[in-house]
Design a protein around this motif. Sequence first.
Motif, short mmCIF file in Angstrom:
data_model
loop_
_atom_site.label_atom_id
_atom_site.label_comp_id
_atom_site.label_asym_id
_atom_site.label_seq_id
_atom_site.Cartn_x
_atom_site.Cartn_y
_atom_site.Cartn_z
N ALA A 1 0.84 -1.19 0.00
CA ALA A 1 0.00 0.00 0.00
C ALA A 1 0.88 1.24 0.00
CB ALA A 1 -0.91 0.00 1.22
N GLU A 2 0.48 2.25 -0.77
CA GLU A 2 1.31 3.43 -0.96
C GLU A 2 0.87 4.57 -0.05
OE1 GLU A 2 2.89 6.29 -4.62
OE2 GLU A 2 1.80 4.43 -5.05
N LEU A 3 1.81 5.07 0.75
CA LEU A 3 1.56 6.18 1.67
C LEU A 3 1.97 7.50 1.04
CD1 LEU A 3 3.03 4.69 4.98
CD2 LEU A 3 0.62 4.75 4.28
N SER A 4 1.41 8.57 1.59
CA SER A 4 1.78 9.91 1.16
C SER A 4 3.25 10.18 1.46
CB SER A 4 0.92 10.94 1.91
OG SER A 4 1.48 12.24 1.81
N PRO A 5 3.94 10.93 0.59
CA PRO A 5 5.35 11.23 0.84
C PRO A 5 5.59 12.08 2.09
CG PRO A 5 4.53 12.52 -1.01
CD PRO A 5 3.47 11.51 -0.68
N THR A 6 4.54 12.59 2.71
CA THR A 6 4.74 13.34 3.95
C THR A 6 5.34 12.47 5.04
OG1 THR A 6 3.68 14.89 5.50
CG2 THR A 6 2.46 12.88 4.97
N TRP A 7 5.23 11.13 4.90
CA TRP A 7 5.76 10.22 5.91
C TRP A 7 7.18 9.75 5.59
CZ3 TRP A 7 3.34 10.48 10.25
CH2 TRP A 7 1.98 10.76 10.26
N ASN A 8 7.69 10.12 4.43
CA ASN A 8 9.07 9.74 4.09
C ASN A 8 9.53 10.67 2.97
OD1 ASN A 8 11.54 8.58 3.51
ND2 ASN A 8 10.73 6.55 3.04
N TRP A 9 9.73 11.94 3.34
CA TRP A 9 10.14 12.93 2.35
C TRP A 9 11.63 12.79 2.14
CZ3 TRP A 9 6.74 16.29 -0.14
CH2 TRP A 9 7.34 17.17 -1.05
N GLN A 10 11.99 12.16 1.05
CA GLN A 10 13.39 11.84 0.79
C GLN A 10 14.10 13.09 0.26
OE1 GLN A 10 12.79 8.12 -1.60
NE2 GLN A 10 10.92 8.18 -0.38
N ALA B 1 5.82 17.43 -12.86
CA ALA B 1 5.76 16.02 -12.48
C ALA B 1 5.61 15.86 -10.97
CB ALA B 1 7.01 15.29 -12.97
N MET B 2 6.28 16.72 -10.20
CA MET B 2 6.14 16.66 -8.75
C MET B 2 4.71 16.98 -8.32
SD MET B 2 8.66 15.61 -6.87
CE MET B 2 8.20 16.32 -5.30
N CYS B 3 4.11 17.97 -8.95
CA CYS B 3 2.72 18.32 -8.62
C CYS B 3 1.78 17.16 -8.91
CB CYS B 3 2.28 19.56 -9.39
SG CYS B 3 2.96 21.10 -8.75
N ALA B 4 2.00 16.49 -10.03
CA ALA B 4 1.16 15.34 -10.38
C ALA B 4 1.29 14.24 -9.33
CB ALA B 4 1.55 14.81 -11.77
N TYR B 5 2.50 14.02 -8.85
CA TYR B 5 2.71 13.00 -7.82
C TYR B 5 2.03 13.40 -6.51
CZ TYR B 5 5.17 10.31 -4.23
OH TYR B 5 5.47 9.53 -3.15
N LEU B 6 2.27 14.61 -6.06
CA LEU B 6 1.72 15.05 -4.77
C LEU B 6 0.20 15.12 -4.80
CD1 LEU B 6 4.29 17.88 -3.95
CD2 LEU B 6 4.22 15.58 -3.00
N ASP B 7 -0.38 15.47 -5.94
CA ASP B 7 -1.84 15.60 -6.04
C ASP B 7 -2.57 14.27 -5.94
OD1 ASP B 7 -1.59 18.32 -6.26
OD2 ASP B 7 -1.91 18.40 -8.43
N ARG B 8 -1.84 13.16 -6.01
CA ARG B 8 -2.49 11.86 -5.87
C ARG B 8 -2.97 11.60 -4.44
NH1 ARG B 8 1.27 7.71 -6.60
NH2 ARG B 8 -0.38 6.25 -7.15
N PHE B 9 -2.47 12.36 -3.48
CA PHE B 9 -2.79 12.12 -2.08
C PHE B 9 -3.62 13.27 -1.53
CE2 PHE B 9 1.16 10.04 -3.16
CZ PHE B 9 0.96 8.75 -2.68
N GLU B 10 -4.81 12.94 -1.01
CA GLU B 10 -5.71 13.95 -0.50
C GLU B 10 -5.30 14.46 0.87
OE1 GLU B 10 -9.61 12.34 -0.53
OE2 GLU B 10 -9.69 12.10 -2.72
N GLY B 11 -4.54 13.68 1.61
CA GLY B 11 -4.12 14.09 2.93
C GLY B 11 -3.07 13.15 3.48
N ASP B 12 -2.68 13.38 4.72
CA ASP B 12 -1.62 12.58 5.34
C ASP B 12 -1.94 11.11 5.39
OD1 ASP B 12 -0.38 14.98 5.73
OD2 ASP B 12 -0.28 14.85 7.92
N PHE B 13 -3.22 10.76 5.48
CA PHE B 13 -3.60 9.37 5.71
C PHE B 13 -4.23 8.71 4.49
CE2 PHE B 13 -3.59 11.76 9.66
CZ PHE B 13 -2.63 11.06 10.36
N SER B 14 -4.03 9.35 3.32
CA SER B 14 -4.45 8.70 2.07
C SER B 14 -3.58 7.48 1.82
CB SER B 14 -4.31 9.68 0.91
OG SER B 14 -5.16 10.80 1.07
N VAL B 15 -4.22 6.40 1.44
CA VAL B 15 -3.50 5.17 1.13
C VAL B 15 -3.95 4.69 -0.26
CG1 VAL B 15 -3.06 2.77 1.79
CG2 VAL B 15 -3.35 4.52 3.56
N ILE B 16 -2.99 4.46 -1.12
CA ILE B 16 -3.29 3.98 -2.46
C ILE B 16 -2.92 2.52 -2.52
CG2 ILE B 16 -2.74 4.22 -4.92
CD1 ILE B 16 -2.09 7.16 -4.36
N GLY B 17 -3.91 1.66 -2.87
CA GLY B 17 -3.68 0.22 -2.88
C GLY B 17 -2.99 -0.26 -4.13
#
Length: 321
Positions: free
Chosen positions: A214-223, A305-321
């Motif tokens: 499951a894919e988490l928002s990058p806010t939990w691992n901002w590399q 491209a970064m905006c497209a990636y970040l826009d996939r997550f609605e908030g901190d707890f969005s999870v993409i299966g």
Amino acid sequence: MSIATTSTQPAGARKAVIFCCDSRYLPYTAHAAAQIAALHPHRDFDICLCHGECPLTLPESLASLGLRQIRVDVDGRFEGLRLDPGANHDVYLRLALPEALRADYDRILYLDGDIFVQGGDFSRLLGVDLGAHPVAAVRDNIQWRTPERRPVQFARLGLPGTRYFNAGVVLMDTARCADMDLLGRCVDLGRREAARMIRHDQNLFNAVLQGDWAELSPTWNWQYSWAARLLAEMRTPNVVHFIGGTKPWRDTVGDIPPRYLRAMSAFLECHFPELPPPAVAASPMRPCSPRMVKMLLKHLVSARAMCAYLDRFEGDFSVIG
């Protein structure tokens, strides 16, 4: 081969934030653990420090954090796996956490020690719905702007391209991981393909799971990279992960904003005064320097491209299966 554990105190909850480290990394890992403890003074999860053969000694000044220290003895389980020069098999320890601690915890959030915690509800993160997946994580930054990019390790192993996560932050469902024998499958692959493997357990995780996470928002691992550093100052991610050789305790060129360096220096001076001061530049990067210009250009080129990636997550707890 069985896995045995011994700890300084019993588990106090059914979920835990866990770091794996050795004595060399203990001061920096303790800093991250203290940041999480400060965010959750009445937490409903344990904060644990796991280690292998070499014990950890926390200073008395950190006793109030209530950290649980756990020794994990894998009984030679990692023999035959590839190692970088100077490394030992403890670099694979996070692979063993679900099996070793399944009796204690239903959920484990593994974190690397080279992080800076700025915020976030870690209790809520530990409870997010993973669907049928055994783990949740954040994509590796090589796929933030180019999601179809095939990881080098997949190419070396002849595997098709798919989602690839960074293993610096991994949320684990211990029962699912154990039921699918994730540890055994990773070890088997690592031994079988030792000659073609690069790095350590991150590649084993991804090669075995092949996108089953499951894919988490990058806010939990901002590399922290050239293409995302300035965005980090605007987005204020919960967890900043210093993935390269530059760290808040080792920055000789002035890449890292001073606030990270000041916080680390103050913590080390208070709790680990025997250590030499962090090796950092005398001043931060200048706005007109070639390095700053290079970073600004990188941000400009990758902005869409970064905006497209970040826009996939609605908030901190969005999870993409």
